[in-house]
Design an enzyme around this catalytic site. Structure first.
Site, PDB file in Angstrom:
ATOM      1  N   SER A 169       0.850  -1.189   0.000  1.00 39.14           N
ATOM      2  CA  SER A 169       0.000   0.000   0.000  1.00 39.14           C
ATOM      3  C   SER A 169       0.884   1.237   0.000  1.00 39.14           C
ATOM      4  O   SER A 169       1.637   1.477   0.954  1.00 39.14           O
ATOM      5  CB  SER A 169      -0.883   0.009   1.249  1.00 39.14           C
ATOM      6  OG  SER A 169      -1.364   1.321   1.462  1.00 39.14           O
ATOM      7  N   MET A 221      -8.581   8.291  -0.526  1.00 38.90           N
ATOM      8  CA  MET A 221      -9.397   8.717   0.622  1.00 38.90           C
ATOM      9  C   MET A 221      -9.876  10.146   0.409  1.00 38.90           C
ATOM     10  O   MET A 221      -9.102  10.999  -0.050  1.00 38.90           O
ATOM     11  CB  MET A 221      -8.564   8.646   1.901  1.00 38.90           C
ATOM     12  CG  MET A 221      -7.991   7.266   2.175  1.00 38.90           C
ATOM     13  SD  MET A 221      -7.155   7.224   3.754  1.00 38.90           S
ATOM     14  CE  MET A 221      -6.454   5.575   3.719  1.00 38.90           C
ATOM     15  N   HIS A 273      -8.181   1.275  -4.441  1.00 39.28           N
ATOM     16  CA  HIS A 273      -9.169   1.050  -3.388  1.00 39.28           C
ATOM     17  C   HIS A 273      -9.811   2.399  -3.077  1.00 39.28           C
ATOM     18  O   HIS A 273      -9.197   3.272  -2.466  1.00 39.28           O
ATOM     19  CB  HIS A 273      -8.438   0.451  -2.166  1.00 39.28           C
ATOM     20  CG  HIS A 273      -9.264   0.410  -0.915  1.00 39.28           C
ATOM     21  ND1 HIS A 273      -8.709   0.218   0.331  1.00 39.28           N
ATOM     22  CD2 HIS A 273     -10.604   0.520  -0.705  1.00 39.28           C
ATOM     23  CE1 HIS A 273      -9.666   0.217   1.243  1.00 39.28           C
ATOM     24  NE2 HIS A 273     -10.820   0.411   0.639  1.00 39.28           N
ATOM     25  N   MET A 325     -11.928   4.764  -1.143  1.00 40.44           N
ATOM     26  CA  MET A 325     -12.600   5.051   0.131  1.00 40.44           C
ATOM     27  C   MET A 325     -13.225   6.416  -0.047  1.00 40.44           C
ATOM     28  O   MET A 325     -12.787   7.415   0.553  1.00 40.44           O
ATOM     29  CB  MET A 325     -11.575   5.013   1.278  1.00 40.44           C
ATOM     30  CG  MET A 325     -11.148   3.606   1.626  1.00 40.44           C
ATOM     31  SD  MET A 325      -9.631   3.540   2.586  1.00 40.44           S
ATOM     32  CE  MET A 325      -8.426   3.499   1.274  1.00 40.44           C
ATOM     33  N   MET A 341     -11.427  -5.546   4.860  1.00 41.78           N
ATOM     34  CA  MET A 341     -10.615  -4.658   5.692  1.00 41.78           C
ATOM     35  C   MET A 341     -10.428  -5.319   7.056  1.00 41.78           C
ATOM     36  O   MET A 341     -11.400  -5.718   7.700  1.00 41.78           O
ATOM     37  CB  MET A 341     -11.316  -3.304   5.892  1.00 41.78           C
ATOM     38  CG  MET A 341     -11.446  -2.436   4.655  1.00 41.78           C
ATOM     39  SD  MET A 341      -9.893  -2.104   3.820  1.00 41.78           S
ATOM     40  CE  MET A 341      -8.963  -1.202   5.079  1.00 41.78           C
TER      41      MET A 341
HETATM   42  O1  LIG Z   1      -6.601   0.963   3.358  1.00 38.55           O
HETATM   43  C1  LIG Z   1      -5.798   1.203   4.205  1.00 38.55           C
HETATM   44  C2  LIG Z   1      -6.219   2.017   5.365  1.00 38.55           C
HETATM   45  O2  LIG Z   1      -7.508   2.425   5.155  1.00 38.55           O
HETATM   46  C3  LIG Z   1      -4.364   0.746   4.083  1.00 38.55           C
HETATM   47  O3  LIG Z   1      -4.184   0.104   2.847  1.00 38.55           O
HETATM   48  C4  LIG Z   1      -3.972  -0.219   5.131  1.00 38.55           C
HETATM   49  O4  LIG Z   1      -4.264   0.169   6.409  1.00 38.55           O
HETATM   50  C5  LIG Z   1      -2.518  -0.664   4.920  1.00 38.55           C
HETATM   51  O5  LIG Z   1      -1.678  -0.170   5.852  1.00 38.55           O
HETATM   52  P1  LIG Z   1      -0.987  -1.085   6.967  1.00 38.55           P
HETATM   53  O6  LIG Z   1      -0.444  -2.299   6.260  1.00 38.55           O
HETATM   54  O7  LIG Z   1       0.065  -0.197   7.519  1.00 38.55           O
HETATM   55  O8  LIG Z   1      -2.066  -1.471   7.944  1.00 38.55           O
END
Ligand SMILES: O=C(CO)[C@H](O)[C@H](O)COP(=O)(O)O
Length: 224
Positions: free
Chosen positions: A9, A38, A68, A70, A139
């Protein structure tokens, strides 16, 4: 089940050197680029949009980009991501008024479509659109920020989603996002995930290749 995919990410990358960071993580063995969008409305944070996706393509990134969303609403930004070169476009069912229509918009634009489920969002709607999704993203943290802890209840939900995918007979990716690291990736894979988003675990490490290799060794143990 589909081959395992590691999707760093870029939320945790150094945005001032984004092209270089993406090059480095792909050279280190990553498969997809996970692109977190986001809007400071659907989630309490603001990140990057289609212009940055397009800039990565112009810069020369050819790996699949897994966008993704959001954001709410969904539909009016979908076309921009299709044009920007996204490979997958996923969104949250509660962020759009017409789930089926949003999925169709993505597919009609030539992208792969997917639905994202927050930790407390049930998978119920899937039964109506299973033939219209290429990816299901669970998630394992509440969306909005990187660096949070994996919510253990997601393991049962992964098993539930894996059973639905297997029953459908379709090649749908099952992606997990949030708190994934070298220490828990094997258990997550054993619960049914095949696509692993990891932000802080990779980008906060001094050596990306070392972490990705350790993740792959753990994955090999989950599916010998
Ligand atoms: O969508 C996300 C948050 O909304 C991120 O992709 C996710 O949290 C990845 O970060 P980490 O691996 O540090 O948890």
């Amino acid at each position: 089940m589909q081959p395992f995919v590691i999707a760093p990410s870029i939320l945790s990358a150094d945005f001032a050197r984004l092209g270089e960071e993406v090059d480095n993580v792909l050279a280190a063995g990553a498969d997809f680029v996970h692109f977190d969008v986001m809007d400071n409305h659907y989630v309490p944070n603001l990140t990057i949009g289609p212009m940055v996706c397009s800039a990565l393509r112009k810069y020369g990134v050819t790996a699949p980009i897994d966008a993704h969303l959001m954001v709410s609403p969904v539909d009016r930004i979908v076309g921009d991501f299709i044009e920007a070169g996204a490979t997958y476009i996923t969104f949250h069912p509660e962020a759009t008024q017409h789930i089926d229509r949003s999925l169709q918009l993505i597919r009609e634009g030539g992208c792969k479509s997917g639905l994202v489920f927050n930790p407390a969002t049930p998978l119920d709607v899937l039964k109506y659109v299973m033939d219209k999704v290429d990816m299901i993203l669970l998630m394992s943290v509440n969306p909005g920020f990187g660096g949070q802890k994996f919510i253990p209840g997601t393991l049962d939900k992964l098993r539930e989603a894996r059973a639905l995918i297997d029953a459908s007979g379709r090649d749908i990716r099952l992606e997990i996002d949030g708190g994934v690291n070298v220490n828990n990736i094997r258990e997550i894979a054993a619960a049914g995930a095949d696509t692993f988003v990891a932000g802080s675990a990779i980008f906060n490490a001094p050596n990306y290749q070392e972490v990705i290799e350790k993740m792959r060794s753990e994955l090999a143990l989950a599916r010998p």
